[in-house]
Design an enzyme around this catalytic site. Structure first.
Site, PDB file in Angstrom:
ATOM      1  N   GLY A 133       9.015   4.340  -8.252  1.00 56.04           N
ATOM      2  CA  GLY A 133       9.032   5.560  -7.439  1.00 56.04           C
ATOM      3  C   GLY A 133       8.059   6.638  -7.870  1.00 56.04           C
ATOM      4  N   SER A 134       6.991   6.266  -8.582  1.00 52.27           N
ATOM      5  CA  SER A 134       6.040   7.318  -8.962  1.00 52.27           C
ATOM      6  C   SER A 134       5.364   7.902  -7.715  1.00 52.27           C
ATOM      7  CB  SER A 134       5.009   6.797  -9.959  1.00 52.27           C
ATOM      8  OG  SER A 134       4.111   5.909  -9.357  1.00 52.27           O
ATOM      9  N   HIS A 140      -1.258   0.759  -0.787  1.00 60.96           N
ATOM     10  CA  HIS A 140      -1.392  -0.551  -1.445  1.00 60.96           C
ATOM     11  C   HIS A 140      -2.470  -0.458  -2.537  1.00 60.96           C
ATOM     12  CE1 HIS A 140      -1.127  -4.846  -1.936  1.00 60.96           C
ATOM     13  NE2 HIS A 140      -2.450  -4.894  -1.910  1.00 60.96           N
TER      14      HIS A 140
HETATM   15  C1  GAR Z   1       2.302   1.101  -5.982  1.00 60.00           C
HETATM   16  O1  GAR Z   1       1.197   0.744  -6.775  1.00 60.00           O
HETATM   17  C2  GAR Z   1       2.094   0.675  -4.550  1.00 60.00           C
HETATM   18  O2  GAR Z   1       0.774   0.793  -4.134  1.00 60.00           O
HETATM   19  C3  GAR Z   1       2.532  -0.769  -4.598  1.00 60.00           C
HETATM   20  O3  GAR Z   1       3.687  -0.733  -5.382  1.00 60.00           O
HETATM   21  C4  GAR Z   1       3.528   0.271  -6.384  1.00 60.00           C
HETATM   22  C5  GAR Z   1       4.785   1.120  -6.427  1.00 60.00           C
HETATM   23  O4  GAR Z   1       4.713   2.018  -7.499  1.00 60.00           O
HETATM   24  N1  GAR Z   1       2.742  -1.308  -3.296  1.00 60.00           N
HETATM   25  C6  GAR Z   1       2.435  -2.551  -2.961  1.00 60.00           C
HETATM   26  O5  GAR Z   1       2.011  -3.375  -3.751  1.00 60.00           O
HETATM   27  C7  GAR Z   1       2.663  -2.899  -1.494  1.00 60.00           C
HETATM   28  N2  GAR Z   1       2.199  -4.191  -1.225  1.00 60.00           N
HETATM   29  P1  GAR Z   1       5.747   3.226  -7.598  1.00 60.00           P
HETATM   30  O6  GAR Z   1       7.138   2.615  -7.425  1.00 60.00           O
HETATM   31  O7  GAR Z   1       5.563   3.779  -8.980  1.00 60.00           O
HETATM   32  O8  GAR Z   1       5.414   4.199  -6.519  1.00 60.00           O
END
Ligand code: GAR
Length: 191
Positions: free
Chosen positions: A14-15, A111
């Site tokens: 969830g950053s 992404h």
């Molecule tokens: C992020 O890097 C986002 O771009 C990726 O998941 C991560 C979530 O990080 N999404 C994908 O890969 C979608 N295919 P977070 O939970 O720290 O926001």
């Protein structure tokens, strides 16, 4: 004019959710995050939502007969919260017809690659293993395909090391800024 009402969908840390909420709080985005939807009960993003006072809803897709069934339930909840836009932020699930038809051109995703290269759940690792030298981030409208849909913004970073954690941090830093820019475009209909 009334502030836009955002729902953030997330599955993990969830950053990006936090980056969006902080931008809403300090006025860099003229919107409110009114709902956090999480398909992984116990995910860290739920702790973050509690800390920031965002109403959250966690569900397990396996408890539903089909994607259509849980998306119908989510659609009612989104209506109840008068949600205008859905921002996917590490939501590791395909969005189906139920939500796409109700939120046409109002669902976006971030992404961690320069799409259309390296779609999927392990984009950073896949790109590094492929020997990529310029990495990046893409924001795009969501359609029914994996990491598909019209591109909105991209950001790039050159990296020639082999430390995936260091690279992931660099990419997350780009994401947190890029998503703010894209959400502003979305809510101000600047396309
Ligand atoms: C992020 O890097 C986002 O771009 C990726 O998941 C991560 C979530 O990080 N999404 C994908 O890969 C979608 N295919 P977070 O939970 O720290 O926001």
């Amino acid at each position: 004019m009334k502030k836009a009402r955002l729902a953030v969908f997330a599955s993990g840390s969830g950053s990006n959710y936090q980056a969006i909420v902080e931008a809403c709080i300090d006025g860099r985005i003229d919107a409110d995050v009114v709902l956090l939807v999480c398909d992984k009960p116990g995910a860290k993003v739920l702790e973050r939502a509690e800390k920031f006072g965002t109403k959250s809803f966690a569900f397990n897709p396996k408890d539903y007969e089909s994607r259509e069934a849980y998306e119908t339930m989510l659609a009612t909840m989104l209506d109840d919260h008068k949600v205008d836009y859905i921002c996917l932020a590490g939501y590791m699930r395909i969005v189906g017809k139920v939500l796409l038809s109700r939120f046409e051109q109002r669902i976006i995703n971030i992404h961690p690659s320069l799409l259309p290269s390296f779609k999927g759940a392990h984009a950073i690792q896949d790109a590094m293993e492929f020997g990529v030298k310029v990495f990046g981030v893409t924001t795009h409208f969501v359609d029914e395909t994996l990491d598909g849909g019209r591109i909105i913004d991209q950001g790039a970073v050159a990296y020639e090391g082999n430390d995936i954690e260091e690279l992931t941090t660099m990419i997350h830093n780009i994401e947190h800024k890029l998503y703010v820019k894209t959400i502003n475009k979305l809510i101000n209909k600047r396309f």
